[in-house]
Scaffold this active site. Sequence first.
Site, short mmCIF file in Angstrom:
data_model
loop_
_atom_site.label_atom_id
_atom_site.label_comp_id
_atom_site.label_asym_id
_atom_site.label_seq_id
_atom_site.Cartn_x
_atom_site.Cartn_y
_atom_site.Cartn_z
N TYR A 38 58.90 192.05 31.97
CA TYR A 38 57.59 191.96 32.62
C TYR A 38 56.97 190.62 32.26
O TYR A 38 55.93 190.54 31.63
CB TYR A 38 56.70 193.13 32.15
N GLY A 39 57.70 189.56 32.68
CA GLY A 39 57.26 188.22 32.34
C GLY A 39 56.92 187.38 33.55
O GLY A 39 55.81 187.43 34.06
N ALA A 101 68.18 183.94 28.84
CA ALA A 101 68.52 184.18 27.44
C ALA A 101 68.29 185.64 27.08
O ALA A 101 69.08 186.25 26.35
CB ALA A 101 67.71 183.27 26.53
N HIS A 124 68.21 186.02 40.16
CA HIS A 124 68.76 184.71 39.79
C HIS A 124 70.26 184.90 39.62
O HIS A 124 70.70 185.90 39.03
CB HIS A 124 68.11 184.24 38.49
N GLY A 153 56.53 184.55 40.42
CA GLY A 153 56.07 185.91 40.60
C GLY A 153 54.59 185.97 40.91
O GLY A 153 54.12 186.86 41.65
N GLU A 212 64.86 173.09 40.34
CA GLU A 212 63.96 173.08 39.18
C GLU A 212 63.97 171.73 38.48
O GLU A 212 62.93 171.22 38.05
CB GLU A 212 64.36 174.17 38.19
N GLU A 244 45.17 159.23 43.50
CA GLU A 244 46.14 158.64 44.41
C GLU A 244 47.56 159.15 44.15
O GLU A 244 48.42 159.09 45.04
CB GLU A 244 46.14 157.11 44.28
N GLU A 248 45.50 163.89 45.89
CA GLU A 248 45.57 163.78 47.34
C GLU A 248 46.82 164.48 47.88
O GLU A 248 46.78 165.14 48.92
CB GLU A 248 45.56 162.31 47.77
#
Length: 348
Positions: A38-39, A101, A124, A153, A212, A244, A248
């Site tokens: 539950y992360g 992990a 995953h 999530g 990622e 900048e 934006e």
Amino acid sequence: MTKINFGGTEENVVTAREFPLSRALEVMNGEIIAVIGYGVQGPGQALNLKDNGFNVIVGQRKGTKSWDRAVADGWEPGETLFPIDEALDKATVIMYLLSDAGQIALWPEVKKHLTRGKTLYFSHGFAITYKEQTGIVPPDDVDVVLAAPKGSGTSLRRMFLEGRGLNSSYAVFQDASGNAHDKAIAIGIGIGSGYLFETTFRKEVYSDLTGERGTLMGAIQGLFAAQYQVLRENGHSPSEAFNETVEELTQSLMPLVAENGMDWMYANCSTTAQRGALDWWKRFREANLPLFRELYSNVTKGIESQRAIDANSQPDYRVKLEEELRELHDSEMWKAGAEVRKLRPENN
């Protein structure tokens, strides 16, 4: 299932029109879905499934922050929230949503509960694709499926509550029941996917790890940092440099790109911006192609996965991680960002 042509490549795509929620509930009728972890993904997927009418329980360690978070989200101890081993025992579908992990560490316990006919679900492809490194090899008599939201999530839950969906990929690694394909799609619909596109466990993790480290986080932070530094070196204020470089882009341009595409953005900006973007984008592509090719090669060879496993298994991992995160947090660019965000109209 719909076949859609993307630039000459045909793909299988599933939407709620072809596979409505009613069908998803029918496919999963009689199943007890246990969300283990539950992360990051667990809360959004579990809550969306529950709100969509699926039979969901949560498995988490007592006395942890995640247990307390689950209670705060409305999961009731002894009814819909259980210690992990009890949830595993009750489940017919195990949604394995711990960190990579964490999945390695808990696998011996999970494997004991993977009896014939159960379903093992991932978001995953890491554990299965790099099984030589993780040791996660499911028994032959269970279904192994995947639905991977293309976002956090938190975003999955937020978009669900707004009546929208977050795109997801889906895959089947092992079809022991003959119904794994429908299960993968049914769960994908249940967690609130906008549409689902077909992939494999291997392709999911290769693209995910590349993304990622690339444009989703690693490369974009590197580009931000480089441009911000050059502007500051040339006398621009932190506020100007941040606006900048980041503000934006994230507040004005990216929402438009999300709606209409970068091609539309190029066609609808000033002629000066248009000329500069057209002149420079290919140079940035050529400068970055070698890095992305090296990155993808490292992902396919298992170098990146092993680095992650080795780092996460160190006893001082959390201490070192906090130091690295603090470097980002304490950088002038993101300190400037914190001040700029305070000045947004909605915060005043």
